[in-house]
Design a protein around this motif. Sequence first.
Motif, PDB file in Angstrom:
ATOM      1  N   GLY A  15      39.047  39.095  39.174  1.00 23.00           N
ATOM      2  CA  GLY A  15      37.936  39.465  39.306  1.00 23.00           C
ATOM      3  C   GLY A  15      37.874  40.966  40.260  1.00 23.00           C
ATOM      4  O   GLY A  15      38.624  41.016  40.883  1.00 23.00           O
ATOM      5  N   ALA A  16      36.891  41.565  40.205  1.00 17.27           N
ATOM      6  CA  ALA A  16      36.562  42.841  41.184  1.00 17.27           C
ATOM      7  C   ALA A  16      35.065  43.092  41.098  1.00 17.27           C
ATOM      8  O   ALA A  16      34.402  42.624  40.184  1.00 17.27           O
ATOM      9  CB  ALA A  16      37.226  44.023  40.498  1.00 17.27           C
ATOM     10  N   LEU A  17      34.560  43.774  42.237  1.00 18.84           N
ATOM     11  CA  LEU A  17      33.346  44.233  42.205  1.00 18.84           C
ATOM     12  C   LEU A  17      33.315  45.632  41.441  1.00 18.84           C
ATOM     13  O   LEU A  17      34.141  46.385  41.493  1.00 18.84           O
ATOM     14  CB  LEU A  17      32.828  44.549  43.660  1.00 18.84           C
ATOM     15  N   VAL A  18      32.231  45.670  40.500  1.00 17.32           N
ATOM     16  CA  VAL A  18      32.156  46.605  39.816  1.00 17.32           C
ATOM     17  C   VAL A  18      30.752  47.450  39.700  1.00 17.32           C
ATOM     18  O   VAL A  18      29.710  46.687  40.209  1.00 17.32           O
ATOM     19  CB  VAL A  18      32.038  46.087  38.197  1.00 17.32           C
ATOM     20  N   ASP A  19      30.703  48.723  39.804  1.00 18.86           N
ATOM     21  CA  ASP A  19      29.416  49.419  39.832  1.00 18.86           C
ATOM     22  C   ASP A  19      29.062  49.430  38.225  1.00 18.86           C
ATOM     23  O   ASP A  19      29.537  50.272  37.328  1.00 18.86           O
ATOM     24  CB  ASP A  19      29.481  50.931  40.273  1.00 18.86           C
ATOM     25  N   ALA A  20      28.229  48.641  37.991  1.00 19.61           N
ATOM     26  CA  ALA A  20      27.710  48.590  36.579  1.00 19.61           C
ATOM     27  C   ALA A  20      27.065  49.642  35.774  1.00 19.61           C
ATOM     28  O   ALA A  20      27.035  49.787  34.688  1.00 19.61           O
ATOM     29  CB  ALA A  20      27.096  46.978  36.506  1.00 19.61           C
ATOM     30  N   GLU A  21      26.631  50.606  36.595  1.00 14.95           N
ATOM     31  CA  GLU A  21      26.072  51.818  36.276  1.00 14.95           C
ATOM     32  C   GLU A  21      27.112  52.817  35.560  1.00 14.95           C
ATOM     33  O   GLU A  21      26.531  53.739  34.869  1.00 14.95           O
ATOM     34  CB  GLU A  21      25.027  52.336  36.946  1.00 14.95           C
ATOM     35  N   ASN A  22      28.167  53.004  36.451  1.00 15.25           N
ATOM     36  CA  ASN A  22      29.233  53.784  35.953  1.00 15.25           C
ATOM     37  C   ASN A  22      30.664  53.246  35.488  1.00 15.25           C
ATOM     38  O   ASN A  22      31.496  53.879  35.158  1.00 15.25           O
ATOM     39  CB  ASN A  22      29.388  54.979  36.953  1.00 15.25           C
ATOM     40  N   GLY A  23      30.549  51.963  35.522  1.00  9.06           N
ATOM     41  CA  GLY A  23      31.803  51.454  35.143  1.00  9.06           C
ATOM     42  C   GLY A  23      33.051  51.258  35.969  1.00  9.06           C
ATOM     43  O   GLY A  23      34.389  51.109  35.664  1.00  9.06           O
ATOM     44  N   GLU A  24      32.931  51.891  37.201  1.00 13.44           N
ATOM     45  CA  GLU A  24      34.128  51.734  38.136  1.00 13.44           C
ATOM     46  C   GLU A  24      34.154  50.685  39.163  1.00 13.44           C
ATOM     47  O   GLU A  24      33.251  50.093  39.388  1.00 13.44           O
ATOM     48  CB  GLU A  24      33.808  53.232  38.879  1.00 13.44           C
ATOM     49  N   LEU A  25      35.492  50.273  39.142  1.00 14.81           N
ATOM     50  CA  LEU A  25      35.701  49.219  39.971  1.00 14.81           C
ATOM     51  C   LEU A  25      35.483  49.565  41.557  1.00 14.81           C
ATOM     52  O   LEU A  25      35.950  50.826  41.910  1.00 14.81           O
ATOM     53  CB  LEU A  25      37.317  48.751  40.122  1.00 14.81           C
ATOM     54  N   LEU A  26      34.809  48.852  42.373  1.00 14.81           N
ATOM     55  CA  LEU A  26      34.516  49.177  43.865  1.00 14.81           C
ATOM     56  C   LEU A  26      35.486  48.612  44.647  1.00 14.81           C
ATOM     57  O   LEU A  26      35.507  48.880  45.934  1.00 14.81           O
ATOM     58  CB  LEU A  26      33.258  48.601  44.021  1.00 14.81           C
ATOM     59  N   THR A  27      36.382  47.695  44.034  1.00 15.24           N
ATOM     60  CA  THR A  27      37.427  47.040  45.014  1.00 15.24           C
ATOM     61  C   THR A  27      38.637  46.915  44.137  1.00 15.24           C
ATOM     62  O   THR A  27      38.517  46.965  42.978  1.00 15.24           O
ATOM     63  CB  THR A  27      36.978  45.491  45.363  1.00 15.24           C
ATOM     64  N   GLU A  28      39.909  46.443  44.988  1.00 18.45           N
ATOM     65  CA  GLU A  28      40.867  45.982  43.892  1.00 18.45           C
ATOM     66  C   GLU A  28      40.689  44.825  43.214  1.00 18.45           C
ATOM     67  O   GLU A  28      39.758  44.142  43.437  1.00 18.45           O
ATOM     68  CB  GLU A  28      42.054  45.721  44.955  1.00 18.45           C
ATOM     69  N   ARG A  29      41.523  44.555  42.116  1.00 21.25           N
ATOM     70  CA  ARG A  29      41.448  43.466  41.506  1.00 21.25           C
ATOM     71  C   ARG A  29      42.076  42.134  42.133  1.00 21.25           C
ATOM     72  O   ARG A  29      43.022  42.441  42.788  1.00 21.25           O
ATOM     73  CB  ARG A  29      42.027  43.568  40.008  1.00 21.25           C
ATOM     74  N   PHE A  30      41.579  40.991  42.025  1.00 21.41           N
ATOM     75  CA  PHE A  30      41.920  39.885  42.573  1.00 21.41           C
ATOM     76  C   PHE A  30      42.153  38.947  41.650  1.00 21.41           C
ATOM     77  O   PHE A  30      41.385  38.515  40.874  1.00 21.41           O
ATOM     78  CB  PHE A  30      40.761  39.348  43.788  1.00 21.41           C
ATOM     79  N   ARG A  31      43.571  38.425  41.697  1.00 21.67           N
ATOM     80  CA  ARG A  31      44.002  37.470  40.598  1.00 21.67           C
ATOM     81  C   ARG A  31      44.403  36.200  40.969  1.00 21.67           C
ATOM     82  O   ARG A  31      45.111  36.060  41.921  1.00 21.67           O
ATOM     83  CB  ARG A  31      45.100  38.452  39.709  1.00 21.67           C
ATOM     84  N   ILE A  32      44.214  35.355  40.165  1.00 18.56           N
ATOM     85  CA  ILE A  32      44.668  33.813  40.531  1.00 18.56           C
ATOM     86  C   ILE A  32      45.123  33.198  38.957  1.00 18.56           C
ATOM     87  O   ILE A  32      44.699  33.629  38.036  1.00 18.56           O
ATOM     88  CB  ILE A  32      43.455  33.011  41.026  1.00 18.56           C
ATOM     89  N   GLU A  33      46.147  32.773  39.170  1.00 16.12           N
ATOM     90  CA  GLU A  33      46.936  32.022  37.880  1.00 16.12           C
ATOM     91  C   GLU A  33      45.696  30.971  37.329  1.00 16.12           C
ATOM     92  O   GLU A  33      44.973  30.286  37.925  1.00 16.12           O
ATOM     93  CB  GLU A  33      48.180  31.143  38.019  1.00 16.12           C
ATOM     94  N   THR A  34      45.457  31.362  35.803  1.00 12.42           N
ATOM     95  CA  THR A  34      44.967  30.279  35.147  1.00 12.42           C
ATOM     96  C   THR A  34      45.434  28.680  35.101  1.00 12.42           C
ATOM     97  O   THR A  34      46.717  28.688  34.941  1.00 12.42           O
ATOM     98  CB  THR A  34      44.793  30.484  33.673  1.00 12.42           C
ATOM     99  N   PRO A  35      44.606  27.864  35.754  1.00 14.52           N
ATOM    100  CA  PRO A  35      45.198  26.641  36.002  1.00 14.52           C
ATOM    101  C   PRO A  35      45.589  26.028  34.847  1.00 14.52           C
ATOM    102  O   PRO A  35      45.133  26.340  33.631  1.00 14.52           O
ATOM    103  CB  PRO A  35      43.963  25.676  36.742  1.00 14.52           C
TER     104      PRO A  35
END
Length: 269
Positions: A15-35
Motif C-alpha cells: 500500500g501507499a498514499l497516491v496523488d490520484a490526479e498525477n499518479g505519484e506516490l506520496l509515501t514509501e510503499r508498505f508491504r506485508i506478506e500475503t497470509p
Amino acid sequence: MAILGIDIGGSGIKGALVDAENGELLTERFRIETPQPSTPTAVAEVIKQVVDHFEWKGAVGCTFPAIIRNGVVHSAANVDKSWIGTDAKKLFEAKTGCNVTVINDADAAGIAEMVFGAGRDVPGVVVVLTLGTGIGSALFVDGHLAPNTELGHLEMNGGDAEQQAAESARDREDLGWKAWGKRLNQYFQMVEFLFSPDLFIVGGGISKKHEKFFKYIETRAPLAPATMRNQAGIVGAAMAAHALTHEVGEMDFDTKKIMEFHMEPKGSS
Ligand code: BGC
C-alpha cells in the motif's frame, strides 16, 4: 487528492498514499506478506494493518487478482477458493471503516498505464498483459476499459495459458529466456489473432527485463514495457477510487469514463 492504494498480490499486499490526479506516490510503499491460506478473513486483517499503518480514514482503492463485479469476487485462480461470492468491498469497509473500491489487479494496472504510463494518448485497441503468478489482462478501446477480460485463462495447447506462459511457469519449470519466450510468442499471437490490438503493454515485475524476452515475441502490434512498474496496481486502484468517489478534472483519458464501464446497475452482481 490523496487516496490509499492497496495492491493484493499472491505473495505480498502493498500500500501507499497516491496523488490520484498525477499518479505519484506520496509515501514509501508498505508491504506485508500475503497470509497463507489467503482467506477473506486473513486478507481483510492485513488490509486493516495497512490502513492503520498510514493512520488512514479517507478513500481506499484496492486491487484483487480475480473477476470483480461491483465489489464482489467471482473467481479465484490464485487465491483461496473461499473468496468466490465474497463481497470484498463490504468486507474491507466493515473491517477498516473506510470507503473502499475494489477492482481487478490487471484492470487497475492498465488504467494507470493508460493515463500516466506506456498507453498515454494511445488510441485504438490496447491490450495490457501482466506477467506474474498468473497472467492478468486489461483491454482498452480508445481509452475505455472493458473490465474483467481474464485473457490469462485462454486455452493453449489444451490447457490454461497462464499455467504455461506466466512468469511463475518460467520459475517453476526453470525455463531459459528463449524457451519461455517461445511460449509467450504463441500466447501473444493468439491474443493478437483474437483482438487485433494496436499496442501490447507488458507489465509485471519481469517487464523490467523485457529486453531478454521481447525479441522472441513476433506480433504485428508493437510491444511496450509498462512504465509504472510495480506501482501500477497501487496507482490504478487509487485512481479508480478517486474516479468513483469524486468529480475528476480534465485528463487525456477520462478516468471517470473508464470506470463507468466497470460499474453495473445496482443489484445486478
Ligand atoms: C486471475 C486474474 C488476475 C491475474 C493476474 C489470474 O489468474 O484470474 O483475475 O488478473 O491472474 O493476477
